[in-house]
Design an enzyme around this catalytic site. Structure first.
Site, PDB file in Angstrom:
ATOM      1  N   THR A  40       9.147  14.200 -20.816  1.00  0.00           N
ATOM      2  CA  THR A  40       9.157  13.715 -19.422  1.00  0.00           C
ATOM      3  C   THR A  40       8.798  14.799 -18.418  1.00  0.00           C
ATOM      4  OG1 THR A  40      10.819  12.052 -19.970  1.00  0.00           O
ATOM      5  CG2 THR A  40      10.624  12.664 -17.657  1.00  0.00           C
ATOM      6  N   ILE A  65       8.773   7.728 -22.793  1.00  0.00           N
ATOM      7  CA  ILE A  65       7.960   8.911 -22.495  1.00  0.00           C
ATOM      8  C   ILE A  65       8.735  10.134 -22.971  1.00  0.00           C
ATOM      9  CG2 ILE A  65       6.847  10.329 -20.726  1.00  0.00           C
ATOM     10  CD1 ILE A  65       6.482   7.804 -19.042  1.00  0.00           C
ATOM     11  N   ASP A  66       8.375  10.606 -24.149  1.00  0.00           N
ATOM     12  CA  ASP A  66       9.003  11.834 -24.661  1.00  0.00           C
ATOM     13  C   ASP A  66       8.161  12.996 -24.137  1.00  0.00           C
ATOM     14  OD1 ASP A  66      10.712  13.480 -26.132  1.00  0.00           O
ATOM     15  OD2 ASP A  66       9.359  13.473 -27.843  1.00  0.00           O
ATOM     16  N   GLU A 105      15.755   4.957 -24.551  1.00  0.00           N
ATOM     17  CA  GLU A 105      16.334   6.128 -23.862  1.00  0.00           C
ATOM     18  C   GLU A 105      16.872   5.756 -22.493  1.00  0.00           C
ATOM     19  OE1 GLU A 105      13.761   9.507 -23.283  1.00  0.00           O
ATOM     20  OE2 GLU A 105      15.390  10.684 -22.398  1.00  0.00           O
ATOM     21  N   ASP A 165      11.581   5.964 -27.344  1.00  0.00           N
ATOM     22  CA  ASP A 165      11.524   6.907 -26.225  1.00  0.00           C
ATOM     23  C   ASP A 165      10.248   6.563 -25.474  1.00  0.00           C
ATOM     24  OD1 ASP A 165      12.115  10.491 -25.801  1.00  0.00           O
ATOM     25  OD2 ASP A 165      11.429   8.955 -24.396  1.00  0.00           O
ATOM     26  N   ASP A 212      14.385  10.724 -29.625  1.00  0.00           N
ATOM     27  CA  ASP A 212      13.454  11.863 -29.630  1.00  0.00           C
ATOM     28  C   ASP A 212      12.848  12.085 -31.007  1.00  0.00           C
ATOM     29  OD1 ASP A 212      15.809  13.580 -27.549  1.00  0.00           O
ATOM     30  OD2 ASP A 212      13.873  12.775 -26.896  1.00  0.00           O
TER      31      ASP A 212
HETATM   32  C1  LIP Z   1      12.585  16.242 -24.474  1.00  0.00           C
HETATM   33  C2  LIP Z   1      12.523  16.606 -25.944  1.00  0.00           C
HETATM   34  C3  LIP Z   1      12.219  18.087 -26.121  1.00  0.00           C
HETATM   35  C4  LIP Z   1      13.299  18.905 -25.454  1.00  0.00           C
HETATM   36  C5  LIP Z   1      13.305  18.579 -23.968  1.00  0.00           C
HETATM   37  C6  LIP Z   1      13.579  17.091 -23.739  1.00  0.00           C
HETATM   38  P1  LIP Z   1      12.646  14.031 -23.018  1.00  0.00           P
HETATM   39  O1  LIP Z   1      12.914  14.872 -24.374  1.00  0.00           O
HETATM   40  O2  LIP Z   1      11.527  15.829 -26.556  1.00  0.00           O
HETATM   41  O3  LIP Z   1      12.126  18.433 -27.477  1.00  0.00           O
HETATM   42  O4  LIP Z   1      13.063  20.271 -25.673  1.00  0.00           O
HETATM   43  O5  LIP Z   1      14.292  19.335 -23.332  1.00  0.00           O
HETATM   44  O6  LIP Z   1      14.865  16.778 -24.185  1.00  0.00           O
HETATM   45  O7  LIP Z   1      13.805  14.359 -22.132  1.00  0.00           O
HETATM   46  O8  LIP Z   1      11.371  14.465 -22.437  1.00  0.00           O
HETATM   47  O9  LIP Z   1      12.644  12.589 -23.466  1.00  0.00           O
END
Ligand code: LIP
Length: 245
Positions: free
Chosen positions: A100, A97-98, A74, A95, A222
């Site tokens: 974030t 840290i999904d 990412e 990713d 994601d």
């Molecule tokens: C997140 C996604 C989540 C979405 C957030 C964000 P990130 O990814 O996992 O589903 O609703 O807006 O995009 O930005 O934390 O890697």
């Protein structure tokens, strides 16, 4: 000279090892305190030093064991890859840290998401939640698991009884559209959950903790690993009208 394509189980072993190390780094850095170091698509689409550090660490660990593989992350994109995967080659999709924003605020719903794809098809994936230690894994055709238990998705087919997870993008115009969709949906379902990390949403759907999950505008990193977990748990994972997820 590339070797033969490794079995999904071998790729999963590597993914789990790398994800566990990455998750521990993310957890430690969170405990030390984090703050945004940059923003991406909007002022709320933040990047922390941990996002970048965890990705660098995970990519280095992958390079150590599989130096010729492509890597899509990412934060650094394909920048650190050896290039697009050759036919039969492996491409890692990360990713670091999904979730974030959850991470930034100290909320527990964040995960390291790491998948391995061969010729564009995800064949192995892991989603690891540092705070709880929850770890969801899957291999293509080999099932989805958490804590040694094979996962089966919800059998609910009545929309009015469905607990549905979703999420929203960072762009204000997209959020307005998504709110409109939600306003139309919410009278027809049991309830909605918005936890903030797509990879975890997909894994919770895989184990029936929610009945369904939808979101528009996700990136491959994601949903690559969580999408395989959900598929292997019996869920249909695709886009509207059968379009690709
Ligand atoms: C997140 C996604 C989540 C979405 C957030 C964000 P990130 O990814 O996992 O589903 O609703 O807006 O995009 O930005 O934390 O890697």
């Amino acid at each position: 000279m590339r070797g033969t394509t490794p079995a999904p189980e071998e790729l999963l072993d590597i993914a789990v090892r790398v994800a566990r190390q990455a998750a521990e780094t993310a957890r430690r850095m969170r405990a030390e305190g984090v703050s945004p170091v940059a923003t991406k698509s909007t002022v709320t689409d933040v990047v922390t030093a941990a996002d970048r550090a965890v990705e660098r660490e995970a990519v280095a660990a992958l390079r150590e064991v599989r130096p010729d593989d492509a890597v899509l992350g990412e934060e650094y994109g394909d920048a650190e890859a050896a290039g697009p995967a050759a036919p039969g080659g492996v491409r890692w999709i990360l990713d670091p840290i999904d979730g974030t924003v959850n991470y930034l605020y100290g909320l527990p719903h964040y995960a390291v998401s790491l998948a391995a794809a061969v010729d564009g098809e995800v064949v192995a994936g892991v989603v690891r939640e540092p705070v709880t230690g929850n770890e969801w894994t899957a291999t293509r055709g080999g099932g989805a698991y958490r804590a040694g238990r094979r996962l089966r998705c919800s059998a609910e087919t009545q929309l009015g009884k469905a607990l549905v997870a979703t999420g929203f993008g960072y762009d204000a115009a997209r959020r307005a559209h998504q709110a409109g969709v939600l306003a139309q949906l919410i009278p027809h379902v049991r309830d909605i959950r918005r936890l903030g990390a797509a990879s975890i949403d997909l894994c919770l759907a895989a184990e029936g903790a929610v009945d369904a999950y939808y979101e528009k505008g996700l990136n491959l990193w994601d949903h690559a690993a969580g999408g395989l977990v959900a598929t292997e748990a019996g869920l249909r994972v695709d886009g509207l009208s059968g379009a690709p997820a």
